[in-house]
Motif scaffolding. Structure first.
Motif, short mmCIF file in Angstrom:
data_model
loop_
_atom_site.label_atom_id
_atom_site.label_comp_id
_atom_site.label_asym_id
_atom_site.label_seq_id
_atom_site.Cartn_x
_atom_site.Cartn_y
_atom_site.Cartn_z
N ARG A 89 -44.11 -11.11 101.27
CA ARG A 89 -44.34 -9.80 100.65
C ARG A 89 -44.36 -8.71 101.73
NH1 ARG A 89 -48.72 -11.21 97.95
NH2 ARG A 89 -50.02 -10.43 99.64
N GLN A 90 -45.07 -8.98 102.82
CA GLN A 90 -45.19 -7.98 103.88
C GLN A 90 -43.85 -7.72 104.58
OE1 GLN A 90 -48.33 -9.80 106.16
NE2 GLN A 90 -49.93 -8.62 105.12
N LYS A 108 -50.65 -17.88 103.14
CA LYS A 108 -50.20 -17.12 104.31
C LYS A 108 -48.71 -16.80 104.21
CE LYS A 108 -52.71 -17.96 108.30
NZ LYS A 108 -53.06 -18.74 109.50
N GLU A 136 -46.88 -16.72 101.52
CA GLU A 136 -46.67 -15.81 100.40
C GLU A 136 -46.87 -14.36 100.85
OE1 GLU A 136 -49.16 -16.88 97.00
OE2 GLU A 136 -48.85 -14.84 96.23
N SER A 137 -47.94 -14.11 101.62
CA SER A 137 -48.16 -12.72 102.03
C SER A 137 -47.18 -12.33 103.15
CB SER A 137 -49.62 -12.47 102.41
OG SER A 137 -49.90 -12.98 103.66
#
Lengths: 226, 226
Positions: B33-34, B27, B29-30
């Motif tokens: 990125r987001q 979670k 990690e994304s």
């Protein structure tokens, strides 16, 4: 070895640990104060001293962490002692990170060129922030030492005040940069120092949360942010 | 309840815990990125999503911490399990702090005014840093999941690369600000984002150190800095 004897040794171990945490806390507190002073007075010798102490603080962090793990492994502590040991592991991690921020400020003191600071007015809110962060840390360590949380929640209010000083510093520095581009590099140094102080305050707040967790058994992380 | 039954429950608890850490890691990690995508594309909806996920991540942090404490208190784990549990407590603390940095980037995306960005060239090293930080985090979580540290030390080299990208970004942004003061406010936004990414990388490095501590039993903190 009698049961009582073992229990006395255990109590002595916990006391040693508490003293070690307080000693590390005192060291970090003066690191932060000295780093800000080194920056404001362009005192390179003091900045170097802060960086030398950083190495000791890192070593103390590892030692205390290791002591806590050993005690948990060997003594199988009861709930409240376990909470204290886990709380100490978190506390020294935050202390070490305050030491890191102090080192960043000391590095900025060494790197900053006093001659180019001439164009930049002094941003007083930065030094007020540093005082607030120091006070927060001292209050958090006091609560921890006296096992008394009656005043520790003030620290959360002080952190909000520190955040306001920080925002005021940033706004003022941006204004100076826009009005006179000759201030840009010195203003950026100030900006990083202001940021480091603001983060030191966040870690002091974490230590206050740990004190509440250790003493009252309540996990208040995230609870007072909204 | 038989000894064997208890031990099976205990093993299941450790597995649940490991899954919970991996889920939180994915979670975060994304989120990172987001957040960078939201900032680079001025995508407010995506930035809001990152901030909403932050609340879940905070809650997962508390839950996992609590599960670890409970297991330590009730199961009196052996040395290697205790090391894993203490390592997990540290890992989720670093994960949560990466989530914090992602939230700061998302807030910068919401606050940043696309119209005033027109004067500022794109600083590509910032986005390269974000890729490196994401890779470091993924590798650290992989090592943790596979209990395999054969490639985890690469992360320390990647962090040095990330630091170089960060310094290059800062230098470039300062140059832009000095050349054209109209770029100052947008350049400062970029500067904070670059800083947040650099810190996320530091926390990913801490997670790599935790993986080594959990799997090999060696405390490598501070050892590879010099």
């Amino acid at each position: 070895m009698s049961q009582q004897h073992t229990s006395t040794i255990y109590q002595a171990e916990l006391e040693d640990l508490r003293s070690a945490v307080m000693k590390m806390g005192g060291k970090v507190e003066s690191q932060l104060r000295q780093a800000v002073l080194a920056f404001s007075e362009s005192d390179n010798a003091l900045a170097e001293h802060v960086l030398a102490v950083e190495k000791e603080v890192n070593q103390e962090h590892l030692n205390i962490d290791h002591m806590c793990s050993q005690i948990i492994a060997l003594r199988q502590p009861a709930a409240s002692d376990l909470r204290m040991l886990l709380g100490m592991i978190r506390t020294v991690s935050d202390l070490e990170r305050i030491g890191d921020e102090a080192s960043k400020i000391a590095q900025m003191a060494l790197k900053s060129d006093p001659s180019r600071r001439g164009f930049l007015p002094r941003v007083h809110t930065i030094f007020q922030s540093a005082d607030l962060a120091g006070t927060m840390l001292r209050q958090a360590l006091d609560a921890f030492a006296r096992e008394d949380t009656s005043e520790v929640r003030q620290i959360f209010a002080t952190d909000m005040e520190l955040d306001q000083h920080y925002s005021a510093s940033v706004r003022q520095l941006i204004t100076f940069m826009m009005e006179d581009p000759r201030t840009i590099s010195a203003a950026l140094d100030d900006l990083w120092v202001a940021k480091a102080i603001e983060r030191a305050g966040d870690h002091a707040e974490n230590i206050a949360e740990n004190a509440i967790y250790i003493i009252e058994g309540e996990d208040v992380r995230y609870a007072h942010h909204s």
